[in-house]
Design a protein around this motif. Structure first.
Motif, PDB file in Angstrom:
ATOM      1  N   ALA A 254       0.830  -1.204   0.000  1.00  0.00           N
ATOM      2  CA  ALA A 254       0.000   0.000   0.000  1.00  0.00           C
ATOM      3  C   ALA A 254       0.865   1.255   0.000  1.00  0.00           C
ATOM      4  CB  ALA A 254      -0.931  -0.009   1.212  1.00  0.00           C
ATOM      5  N   ALA A 255       1.949   1.239   0.783  1.00  0.00           N
ATOM      6  CA  ALA A 255       2.844   2.395   0.829  1.00  0.00           C
ATOM      7  C   ALA A 255       3.553   2.597  -0.498  1.00  0.00           C
ATOM      8  CB  ALA A 255       3.865   2.205   1.949  1.00  0.00           C
ATOM      9  N   ARG A 267       3.709   4.512   9.177  1.00  0.00           N
ATOM     10  CA  ARG A 267       4.350   5.822   9.041  1.00  0.00           C
ATOM     11  C   ARG A 267       5.359   6.033  10.169  1.00  0.00           C
ATOM     12  NH1 ARG A 267       0.134   8.921   9.539  1.00  0.00           N
ATOM     13  NH2 ARG A 267      -0.613   8.379   7.453  1.00  0.00           N
ATOM     14  N   LEU A 268       5.029   5.565  11.363  1.00  0.00           N
ATOM     15  CA  LEU A 268       5.964   5.671  12.490  1.00  0.00           C
ATOM     16  C   LEU A 268       7.206   4.822  12.244  1.00  0.00           C
ATOM     17  CD1 LEU A 268       3.605   5.591  15.614  1.00  0.00           C
ATOM     18  CD2 LEU A 268       5.009   7.513  14.815  1.00  0.00           C
ATOM     19  N   VAL A 269       6.993   3.618  11.705  1.00  0.00           N
ATOM     20  CA  VAL A 269       8.133   2.759  11.378  1.00  0.00           C
ATOM     21  C   VAL A 269       9.028   3.439  10.348  1.00  0.00           C
ATOM     22  CG1 VAL A 269       8.812   0.565  10.348  1.00  0.00           C
ATOM     23  CG2 VAL A 269       6.879   0.646  11.934  1.00  0.00           C
ATOM     24  N   ALA A 270       8.401   4.052   9.332  1.00  0.00           N
ATOM     25  CA  ALA A 270       9.167   4.734   8.293  1.00  0.00           C
ATOM     26  C   ALA A 270       9.945   5.917   8.854  1.00  0.00           C
ATOM     27  CB  ALA A 270       8.227   5.204   7.183  1.00  0.00           C
ATOM     28  N   ALA A 322       9.688  -4.899  10.498  1.00  0.00           N
ATOM     29  CA  ALA A 322       8.986  -3.762   9.888  1.00  0.00           C
ATOM     30  C   ALA A 322       9.925  -2.752   9.227  1.00  0.00           C
ATOM     31  CB  ALA A 322       8.095  -3.082  10.919  1.00  0.00           C
ATOM     32  N   PRO A 323      11.036  -2.361   9.860  1.00  0.00           N
ATOM     33  CA  PRO A 323      11.903  -1.355   9.213  1.00  0.00           C
ATOM     34  C   PRO A 323      12.531  -1.830   7.904  1.00  0.00           C
ATOM     35  CG  PRO A 323      12.437  -1.599  11.545  1.00  0.00           C
ATOM     36  CD  PRO A 323      11.538  -2.728  11.190  1.00  0.00           C
ATOM     37  N   PRO A 327       8.952   0.887   1.788  1.00  0.00           N
ATOM     38  CA  PRO A 327       9.532   1.335   0.521  1.00  0.00           C
ATOM     39  C   PRO A 327      10.268   2.669   0.664  1.00  0.00           C
ATOM     40  CG  PRO A 327       7.279   0.599   0.184  1.00  0.00           C
ATOM     41  CD  PRO A 327       7.495   0.658   1.662  1.00  0.00           C
ATOM     42  N   GLY A 328      11.490   2.712   0.150  1.00  0.00           N
ATOM     43  CA  GLY A 328      12.253   3.949   0.128  1.00  0.00           C
ATOM     44  C   GLY A 328      12.883   4.351   1.434  1.00  0.00           C
ATOM     45  N   VAL A 329      12.835   3.503   2.453  1.00  0.00           N
ATOM     46  CA  VAL A 329      13.366   3.862   3.772  1.00  0.00           C
ATOM     47  C   VAL A 329      14.522   2.938   4.116  1.00  0.00           C
ATOM     48  CG1 VAL A 329      12.887   3.933   6.243  1.00  0.00           C
ATOM     49  CG2 VAL A 329      11.211   4.825   4.615  1.00  0.00           C
ATOM     50  N   ARG A 330      15.621   3.525   4.557  1.00  0.00           N
ATOM     51  CA  ARG A 330      16.783   2.757   4.991  1.00  0.00           C
ATOM     52  C   ARG A 330      17.308   3.303   6.309  1.00  0.00           C
ATOM     53  NH1 ARG A 330      19.896  -0.701   1.016  1.00  0.00           N
ATOM     54  NH2 ARG A 330      18.350  -1.056  -0.598  1.00  0.00           N
TER      55      ARG A 330
END
Length: 421
Positions: A254-255, A267-270, A322-323, A327-330
């Motif tokens: 979905a993200a 969103r918090l995880v991201a 989760a982390p 998508p797009g988060v490192r």
């Protein structure tokens, strides 16, 4: 988890042609391979520790605080492997629901799943049934039950050396049931307005799977069944961990389809990926002081212990995985830990290491599953499992994976579909 985010598509009028499936490409995620490697190394570590008397069992107390720390910091290893399967295998179905990509072809899905799990499993099973467990193989049906991964449903049907392969029945049952769930979830989400709304709808039946698994665990640990009943290895009790991975797949897809409407928890995880691991560490440390007991032991837990422990286990698995799925988060720290080359290679042969580590323990201990030197036992079992896994990977698994293209092209290296720009 890095990926490419595609732009949205517009809707046509009532007479418009059905929208064309959005393009995807396959992408490899080294972080997932790295955590798979750590999970398998942890499985081997805890079983080596049990063999060397470091973990409490029955009247034997184990090695005090060391046993508690070792057990609490490795107990999520198998749940992580289950959750990884839930994420990786459900995500293509979830992406089709969220973003309108092509749905996985079920013939190709079944063929590739069979090629991934059966050849290596057949190799270790045949070797074990001809050596360590030969006296238990009393009929052709006994052997066929093992080779078809149905050996967990009858008491005494798991031959010596294959004790840890009860988990393969859970995996294979999940592979069979997942397409039905994906179809149902797709229908359930079809009328939702946007990917986030679709994900919310899909999370409802996923939550139901977790509840069912929790209830079945209560049953399989009831006093009426006694310790170590055959039901304790049945798939429903472990589906909750697969469901955690499925939930992450739904939120991740979905993200990716609509980054601006990401679900609030995700969103918090991201926003704080590194803090998820810190939170997991805090929970594990507190878990060492569990008020219901059971820490540091390999005893079959009571119903009270399972009812207390399982929600915590599910939370820890979620925080650790989760982390890696946003998508797009490192996270630089997480990436630096999980993408080192040795872990990447161990992750590649990890299936074989998991399958062979119990036979290696039994060969090393002459069938007693007992030793008095933990460091030496740990080293021999890790190295022995790794060497056996190398043979399995290059002689059996990799050649089998080259046959995956029978129902369409598929890379030999593990990857999942993501939206193409």
């Amino acid at each position: 988890m890095a990926t490419d985010i595609a732009s949205g598509t517009s809707r046509g009028g009532p007479d418009a042609q059905p929208p064309q499936a959005r393009d995807t490409k396959r992408q490899y995620f080294p972080e997932l391979q790295g955590i798979r490697a750590i999970a398998v190394l942890a499985v081997i570590t805890i079983h080596s520790a049990f063999t060397a008397g470091q973990i409490g069992f029955g009247d034997y107390p184990g090695n005090g605080a060391f046993a508690v720390v070792l057990e609490r910091f490795t107990r999520e290893s198998l749940p992580i492997l289950f959750a990884l399967s839930g994420f990786l295998i459900y995500r293509p179905f979830a992406l089709a629901t969220m973003a309108g990509t092509a749905r996985p072809d079920l013939k190709a899905y079944a063929w590739r799943r069979a090629l991934r799990i059966f050849p290596a499993f057949w190799l270790v099973s045949i070797v074990v049934m001809l050596t360590l467990g030969r006296e238990q193989v009393t009929s052709l049906w006994y052997a066929l039950r093992v080779l078809s991964m149905q050996h967990v449903y009858n008491a005494g049907a798991i031959p010596a050396g294959l004790e840890s392969t009860w988990s393969m029945a859970t995996e294979s049952a999940f592979y069979v049931l997942l397409p039905f769930f994906a179809w149902f979830a797709g229908r359930l989400a079809s009328r939702a307005a946007d990917p986030a709304a679709k994900a919310r709808r899909i999370l409802v039946p996923i939550a139901a799977i977790i509840v069912i698994g929790y209830a079945f665990s209560a049953y399989s640990h009831s006093a009426a069944l006694g310790p170590y009943p055959v039901q304790g290895n049945w798939p429903p009790g472990w589906f909750g961990y697969l469901a955690v991975g499925m939930a992450l797949a739904a939120m991740s897809a979905a993200a990716e389809a609509s980054p601006t409407t990401m679900l609030a928890p995700y969103r918090l995880v991201a926003k704080y990926p590194g803090r998820c691991w810190l939170a997991a560490l805090v929970v594990i440390v507190l878990f060492c002081f569990s008020p219901v007991g059971g820490q540091g032991t390999a005893d079959y837990p009571t119903m009270a212990v399972v009812m207390f422990d399982q929600p915590i286990d599910l939370l820890i698995v979620f925080l650790l995985l989760a982390p890696l799925t946003v998508p797009g988060v490192r996270s630089r720290f997480i990436e630096s830990v999980l993408t080192v080359r040795p872990l990447q290679f161990i992750g590649r042969v990890s299936y074989g290491m998991f399958l062979w580590h119990i036979p290696v323990i039994l060969f090393y201990t002459d069938g007693t599953m007992s030793s008095d030197n933990f460091p030496l036992t740990w080293l021999i079992v890790q190295v022995g499992s790794f060497l056996a896994a190398l043979v399995s990977y290059y002689a059996v698994e990799k050649p089998a994976m080259r046959l995956r293209n029978r129902f369409g092209k598929k890379p030999v290296e593990p990857s999942i579909p993501v939206l193409a720009r």
